[in-house]
Design a protein around this motif. Structure first.
Motif, PDB file in Angstrom:
ATOM      1  N   UNK A 185     -37.473   7.524  -3.188  1.00 16.47           N
ATOM      2  CA  UNK A 185     -38.078   8.575  -4.020  1.00 16.47           C
ATOM      3  C   UNK A 185     -37.077   9.711  -4.272  1.00 16.47           C
ATOM      4  N   UNK A 186     -36.320  10.081  -3.243  1.00 19.63           N
ATOM      5  CA  UNK A 186     -35.313  11.119  -3.396  1.00 19.63           C
ATOM      6  C   UNK A 186     -34.178  10.659  -4.296  1.00 19.63           C
ATOM      7  N   UNK A 187     -33.884   9.355  -4.259  1.00 18.75           N
ATOM      8  CA  UNK A 187     -32.762   8.821  -5.025  1.00 18.75           C
ATOM      9  C   UNK A 187     -33.074   8.707  -6.511  1.00 18.75           C
ATOM     10  N   UNK A 208     -34.355  10.740  -8.646  1.00 13.62           N
ATOM     11  CA  UNK A 208     -33.952  11.919  -9.412  1.00 13.62           C
ATOM     12  C   UNK A 208     -32.445  12.041  -9.538  1.00 13.62           C
ATOM     13  N   UNK A 209     -31.685  11.362  -8.649  1.00 13.50           N
ATOM     14  CA  UNK A 209     -30.224  11.479  -8.656  1.00 13.50           C
ATOM     15  C   UNK A 209     -29.587  10.392  -9.510  1.00 13.50           C
ATOM     16  N   UNK A 210     -29.993   9.143  -9.319  1.00 16.69           N
ATOM     17  CA  UNK A 210     -29.353   8.017 -10.009  1.00 16.69           C
ATOM     18  C   UNK A 210     -30.377   6.897 -10.165  1.00 16.69           C
ATOM     19  N   UNK A 211     -30.900   6.723 -11.374  1.00 18.53           N
ATOM     20  CA  UNK A 211     -31.929   5.715 -11.623  1.00 18.53           C
ATOM     21  C   UNK A 211     -31.452   4.306 -11.379  1.00 18.53           C
ATOM     22  N   UNK A 212     -30.174   4.003 -11.738  1.00 15.70           N
ATOM     23  CA  UNK A 212     -29.650   2.649 -11.571  1.00 15.70           C
ATOM     24  C   UNK A 212     -29.544   2.299 -10.089  1.00 15.70           C
ATOM     25  N   UNK A 213     -29.049   3.248  -9.328  1.00 16.47           N
ATOM     26  CA  UNK A 213     -28.971   3.001  -7.881  1.00 16.47           C
ATOM     27  C   UNK A 213     -30.364   2.890  -7.273  1.00 16.47           C
ATOM     28  N   UNK A 214     -31.312   3.626  -7.839  1.00 17.24           N
ATOM     29  CA  UNK A 214     -32.683   3.526  -7.335  1.00 17.24           C
ATOM     30  C   UNK A 214     -33.221   2.118  -7.560  1.00 17.24           C
ATOM     31  N   UNK A 215     -32.930   1.529  -8.728  1.00 20.05           N
ATOM     32  CA  UNK A 215     -33.371   0.159  -8.993  1.00 20.05           C
ATOM     33  C   UNK A 215     -32.736  -0.825  -8.009  1.00 20.05           C
ATOM     34  N   UNK A 216     -31.427  -0.631  -7.763  1.00 20.62           N
ATOM     35  CA  UNK A 216     -30.739  -1.498  -6.808  1.00 20.62           C
ATOM     36  C   UNK A 216     -31.345  -1.337  -5.414  1.00 20.62           C
ATOM     37  N   UNK A 217     -31.728  -0.112  -5.099  1.00 24.30           N
ATOM     38  CA  UNK A 217     -32.344   0.147  -3.797  1.00 24.30           C
ATOM     39  C   UNK A 217     -33.698  -0.536  -3.675  1.00 24.30           C
ATOM     40  N   UNK A 218     -34.471  -0.540  -4.762  1.00 23.94           N
ATOM     41  CA  UNK A 218     -35.759  -1.234  -4.747  1.00 23.94           C
ATOM     42  C   UNK A 218     -35.557  -2.718  -4.491  1.00 23.94           C
ATOM     43  N   UNK A 239     -28.641  -0.585   6.448  1.00 25.07           N
ATOM     44  CA  UNK A 239     -27.572   0.422   6.492  1.00 25.07           C
ATOM     45  C   UNK A 239     -26.998   0.659   5.091  1.00 25.07           C
ATOM     46  N   UNK A 240     -26.777  -0.420   4.339  1.00 25.78           N
ATOM     47  CA  UNK A 240     -26.235  -0.268   2.996  1.00 25.78           C
ATOM     48  C   UNK A 240     -27.215   0.455   2.084  1.00 25.78           C
ATOM     49  N   UNK A 241     -28.490   0.201   2.284  1.00 24.32           N
ATOM     50  CA  UNK A 241     -29.504   0.900   1.505  1.00 24.32           C
ATOM     51  C   UNK A 241     -29.468   2.395   1.799  1.00 24.32           C
ATOM     52  N   UNK A 242     -29.286   2.736   3.056  1.00 22.69           N
ATOM     53  CA  UNK A 242     -29.232   4.141   3.430  1.00 22.69           C
ATOM     54  C   UNK A 242     -27.911   4.791   3.033  1.00 22.69           C
ATOM     55  N   UNK A 243     -26.832   4.004   2.967  1.00 29.50           N
ATOM     56  CA  UNK A 243     -25.514   4.551   2.639  1.00 29.50           C
ATOM     57  C   UNK A 243     -25.474   5.117   1.216  1.00 29.50           C
ATOM     58  N   UNK A 244     -26.301   4.523   0.342  1.00 28.13           N
ATOM     59  CA  UNK A 244     -26.269   4.912  -1.075  1.00 28.13           C
ATOM     60  C   UNK A 244     -26.552   6.397  -1.253  1.00 28.13           C
TER      61      UNK A 244
END
Length: 353
Positions: free
Chosen positions: A184-186, A188-198, A230-235
């Motif tokens: 949720x915090x991500x 607002x910062x980077x939509x593309x990275x948010x999709x990758x995180x999902x 860990x990689x998800x959190x690193x983003x």
């Protein structure tokens, strides 16, 4: 072969099978070993032996199957004694009457005109029945102890499995709650990275919902789960966070209980990162031989009292799971030293897992 496996896997059937073999052998003793004078055993002699042995069998199983459990185990000793005296009398009278029909009522002929009086034979029967009664008590007590112990272990296993499932049900929503907050915090910062995180989160949840449902999973799979987390959190980590991982696994196929390492890792990310101050998280997982060592050190920024996301139920649940799954085969230490928090888990595993 399958019938033998069925018998040995069922304690009740195995018990009946062993009893049957023993009694068959006892009834065949005169036929198998014959008489000392090598003469052929007559039909009358074997019938006499069969009748007397049948009386012994009746006394044994009336005690084993009914009297011991009904009276002796319920501490009604006088009723048990009276029942056995009555049983002995009936067994002796009936068996001797049947024997007399075969060889006559005067007693047992020993040769040269000498016979043993019937009342001496009856006394011998009573002694024999008393011995077989003691044997039935011992065997019934052993059988009952084994049955009670088996039932106790089964109940303990069911209780442990239920408690483990309850602990995992607590862990999953807690993990999901924290990860969704991060995504949720991500957004607002980077939509593309948010999709990758999902996408990464869906892979993590798939593991938690399906693979972790098994009692044991390959160590490599569980470590991959930690890596993905860990990689998800690193983003979304700020640049001032020093995040290091060192993972060395000699045998990724060895089986362990799932989700043992995610709680301390998740705890480090919850408490080890500051948005404004220099922070660090160092994760080390080394698996060598029969030992797995997980050491996590991080800077410590305790949550506000009103922030429930830092409630720390993960490590508490982890210890409960370890107590159930690896009693006496693990070491878990965690705590704060100055501004550094550490958590160390040493797990000793067995190859048969």
């Amino acid at each position: 072969m399958s019938q033998i496996q069925t018998i040995t896997s069922n304690p009740r059937r195995l018990e009946k099978f062993v009893h049957a073999i023993i009694w068959i052998v006892l009834f065949l003793v005169p036929v198998l070993f014959g008489r000392r004078d090598s003469e052929t055993l007559s039909l009358h002699e074997y019938l006499r032996f069969f009748i007397l042995m049948s009386g012994t069998l009746v006394v044994f199983y009336v005690n084993y199957g009914y009297l011991v459990k009904r009276f002796l185990f319920t501490r009604r000793f006088w009723l048990y004694l009276f029942s056995n005296l009555l049983l002995f009398a009936v067994a002796i009278v009936v068996s001797r009457l049947l024997v007399n029909l075969i060889q006559g009522p005067e007693g047992v002929f020993l040769g040269r005109g000498f016979r043993i009086p019937v009342h001496f034979l009856m006394f011998g029967d009573a002694v024999k029945y008393a011995f077989i009664t003691i044997l039935s008590i011992a065997l019934k007590a052993t059988s009952s102890w084994y049955q009670i112990d088996t039932e106790r272990k089964e109940l303990e296993k069911q209780r442990s499995e239920a408690e483990l499932q309850n602990l995992k049900n607590q862990l999953n929503p807690h993990f999901l709650f924290n990860t969704l907050n991060n995504i949720y915090s991500l957004i607002a910062i980077n939509g593309e990275q948010a999709q990758e995180s999902v996408h990464k989160l869906s892979r993590l949840l798939r593991y938690m919902l399906y693979d972790s449902a098994h009692a044991f999973v390959p160590l490599g799979k569980d470590i991959d789960f930690v890596r993905d987390y860990v990689e998800l959190m690193r983003i979304r980590m700020p640049e001032h966070v020093d995040l290091k991982t060192e993972i060395e696994i000699e045998q990724p196929g060895v089986l362990i209980a799932p989700l043992l390492f995610i709680s301390p890792v998740e705890n480090a990310f919850k408490h080890g990162v500051s948005n404004s101050k220099p922070s660090f998280i160092h994760i080390e997982i080394i698996a060598s031989g029969k030992q797995i060592k997980c050491l996590i050190r991080n800077s410590f920024f305790p949550k506000d009292e009103e922030d429930n996301s830092g409630s720390g139920i993960g490590l508490v649940n982890l210890k409960k799971r370890l107590d159930l799954l690896y009693p006496g085969n693990y070491e878990l230490t965690y705590g704060q030293s100055d501004e550094t928090y550490h958590c160390e888990l040493i797990l000793r595993i067995k190859n048969e897992n």
